[in-house]
Write an enzyme that holds these catalytic residues in place. Structure first.
Site, PDB file in Angstrom:
ATOM      1  N   ASP A  94       0.861  -1.172   0.000  1.00 16.61           N
ATOM      2  CA  ASP A  94       0.000   0.000   0.000  1.00 16.61           C
ATOM      3  C   ASP A  94       0.904   1.232   0.000  1.00 16.61           C
ATOM      4  O   ASP A  94       2.065   1.173   0.410  1.00 16.61           O
ATOM      5  CB  ASP A  94      -0.891  -0.037   1.253  1.00 16.61           C
ATOM      6  CG  ASP A  94      -2.053   0.926   1.160  1.00 16.61           C
ATOM      7  OD1 ASP A  94      -2.118   1.688   0.180  1.00 16.61           O
ATOM      8  OD2 ASP A  94      -2.899   0.917   2.068  1.00 16.61           O
ATOM      9  N   ASP A 267      -8.300  -7.275   0.136  1.00 13.22           N
ATOM     10  CA  ASP A 267      -7.441  -7.453   1.304  1.00 13.22           C
ATOM     11  C   ASP A 267      -8.171  -6.923   2.524  1.00 13.22           C
ATOM     12  O   ASP A 267      -9.031  -6.049   2.411  1.00 13.22           O
ATOM     13  CB  ASP A 267      -6.116  -6.691   1.134  1.00 13.22           C
ATOM     14  CG  ASP A 267      -6.296  -5.200   1.428  1.00 13.22           C
ATOM     15  OD1 ASP A 267      -5.924  -4.756   2.527  1.00 13.22           O
ATOM     16  OD2 ASP A 267      -6.823  -4.470   0.559  1.00 13.22           O
ATOM     17  N   CYS A 305     -13.201 -27.814   6.806  1.00 10.97           N
ATOM     18  CA  CYS A 305     -12.023 -26.961   6.575  1.00 10.97           C
ATOM     19  C   CYS A 305     -10.743 -27.800   6.653  1.00 10.97           C
ATOM     20  O   CYS A 305     -10.533 -28.535   7.625  1.00 10.97           O
ATOM     21  CB  CYS A 305     -11.980 -25.836   7.598  1.00 10.97           C
ATOM     22  SG  CYS A 305     -10.549 -24.740   7.401  1.00 10.97           S
ATOM     23  N   CYS A 307      -7.697 -26.749   7.095  1.00  7.82           N
ATOM     24  CA  CYS A 307      -6.558 -26.052   7.719  1.00  7.82           C
ATOM     25  C   CYS A 307      -6.005 -26.828   8.909  1.00  7.82           C
ATOM     26  O   CYS A 307      -6.638 -27.735   9.449  1.00  7.82           O
ATOM     27  CB  CYS A 307      -6.969 -24.636   8.149  1.00  7.82           C
ATOM     28  SG  CYS A 307      -7.823 -24.533   9.744  1.00  7.82           S
ATOM     29  N   CYS A 310      -8.227 -26.886  12.110  1.00  5.33           N
ATOM     30  CA  CYS A 310      -9.446 -27.707  12.058  1.00  5.33           C
ATOM     31  C   CYS A 310      -9.151 -29.195  11.970  1.00  5.33           C
ATOM     32  O   CYS A 310      -9.958 -30.014  12.419  1.00  5.33           O
ATOM     33  CB  CYS A 310     -10.314 -27.269  10.884  1.00  5.33           C
ATOM     34  SG  CYS A 310     -11.098 -25.650  11.132  1.00  5.33           S
ATOM     35  N   HIS A 336      -6.846 -20.488  10.642  1.00  5.12           N
ATOM     36  CA  HIS A 336      -8.189 -20.860  10.203  1.00  5.12           C
ATOM     37  C   HIS A 336      -8.895 -19.711   9.490  1.00  5.12           C
ATOM     38  O   HIS A 336      -9.495 -19.901   8.419  1.00  5.12           O
ATOM     39  CB  HIS A 336      -9.055 -21.323  11.377  1.00  5.12           C
ATOM     40  CG  HIS A 336     -10.492 -21.441  10.983  1.00  5.12           C
ATOM     41  ND1 HIS A 336     -10.955 -22.475  10.186  1.00  5.12           N
ATOM     42  CD2 HIS A 336     -11.560 -20.617  11.201  1.00  5.12           C
ATOM     43  CE1 HIS A 336     -12.238 -22.285   9.948  1.00  5.12           C
ATOM     44  NE2 HIS A 336     -12.627 -21.176  10.548  1.00  5.12           N
TER      45      HIS A 336
END
Length: 376
Positions: A94, A267, A305, A307, A310, A336
């Site tokens: 940015d 984002d 999920c 991840c 999880c 997560h």
């Protein structure tokens, strides 16, 4: 030959949603895609390896914050932003404009740029379009953002129009200052909640041959329905053959509405910020893991999920970590939450490819339901 390209692969038959591939010197970004925020060259509480496992392809860092700490020259001395933080995939910085303009009590805006007092040591710092680009050229991200004036909400039409016009003049100076062919400079559409100012700004930017375009100045306090109107009216005015990035947005509903308007990239700090408050995102809902109902719940946060959090831990365990203020709680929730938002955009991508976007995600496009505005 440009080191950047955008290939449009599919479009939705009922909306302006689309699927593409954005190519950069450090790899591709499959759009639509959520991008995690790593303000200070780190996505808070997780390692680059863990970040890659979330499905992240492109990550953000911030010019303003890295200039203050540790300084762009130290980052360059460490081999540039990618090597310094150990992330060899696409990155975006940015311009610092949003952060500087949020320092309303500590800064002065002129045509030349913005003068502000460092919140770290009180030192007076001058940030101009040229200086922002110089810092970003030194940092070395794949995509860099033009230095813009981000008007607050609410603001008068006169104030917003002045900021929008200045943003364009500053863009011209950013283009002149930009020195690196391996970095893509994206201009930013401003205009506040005034749709005609947005349309004028977008149309002026569309005449420029830029590698991508961003919509800024949303998620600054305006009602969700106004944000949706801005995105819906502005996005189609931007070139269809270039990536379109909506800055600072990251809830399910916001992203779905924006994707339906033709946005490609997002984002937001939501996944890691909420994680640090003990909050999980599950199917678009916010779950406070301090809630008593999770204390003896031995199921995963989300059984679907993939991840690390999880597949290895229960709601009860993560609730215990949150209550105990253990750092691992914030790591697991960040992993997560980031995975959750990226998977959402991946699922939408697949639905557009099979032309089932409205059937599968139409409920997110309705006006009813609770809305939580994201933060940049």
């Amino acid at each position: 030959m440009s080191k950047f390209s955008f290939q449009l692969l599919a479009t939705c038959s009922q909306t302006k949603a689309r699927v593409g591939v954005f190519s950069t010197p450090h790899g591709i970004v499959e759009t639509p895609r959520f991008m995690p925020v790593g303000t200070l060259a780190t996505v808070k509480t997780i390692t680059p390896a863990q970040l890659k496992d979330t499905g992240a392809q492109m990550v953000l860092s911030n010019t303003y914050h890295l200039h203050l700490q540790p300084g762009e020259n130290i980052v360059a001395g460490g081999g540039g932003l990618h090597k310094f933080m150990g992330w060899n995939n696409p990155m975006l910085t940015d311009s610092g404009g949003f952060q500087v303009f949020s320092l309303s009590e500590m800064r002065k805006i002129t045509e030349e740029g913005v003068t502000f007092r460092s919140p770290h040591d009180g030192k007076i710092i001058k940030l101009t379009p040229e200086r922002s680009i110089e810092i970003q050229n030194t940092l070395g991200a794949d995509v860099i953002m033009a230095f813009d004036e981000c008007p607050p909400y609410p603001a008068t039409r006169q104030e917003v129009e002045a900021a929008t016009d200045r943003t364009y003049r500053w863009l011209e100076r950013c283009i002149a200052a930009h020195q690196r062919t391996d970095q893509a400079l994206f201009p930013i559409v401003q205009g506040g909640v005034y749709l005609d100012l947005r349309a004028r700004a977008a149309s002026e930017l569309a005449k420029l041959d830029m590698p991508g375009f961003a919509i800024g100045g949303v998620s600054v306090g305006e009602p969700p329905e106004l944000m949706a109107q801005i995105v819906k009216a502005t996005t189609p005015l931007l070139p269809a053959n270039k990536p379109r990035y909506l800055m600072g947005v990251g809830t399910y509903k916001e992203m779905a509405i924006a994707i339906a308007s033709g946005i490609d990239l997002f984002d937001c700090v939501i996944p890691t910020r909420w994680a640090r408050h003990g909050t999980a995102i599950v199917n678009g809902e916010r779950w406070n893991l301090k809630n008593a109902k999770f204390r003896e719940d031995f199921t995963p946060l989300d059984e679907t999920c993939p991840c690390y959090a999880c597949t290895n831990f229960t709601r009860a365990y993560i609730s215990h970590l949150v209550r105990s203020q253990e750092i691992l709680a914030y790591t697991l929730l960040s992993i997560h939450n980031i995975t959750e938002l990226i998977r959402f955009t991946q699922k939408i991508r697949e639905s557009i490819l099979s032309d089932r976007f409205v059937e599968d995600f139409g409920h997110w496009l309705k006006d009813d339901g609770e809305e939580v505005t994201g933060d940049r």
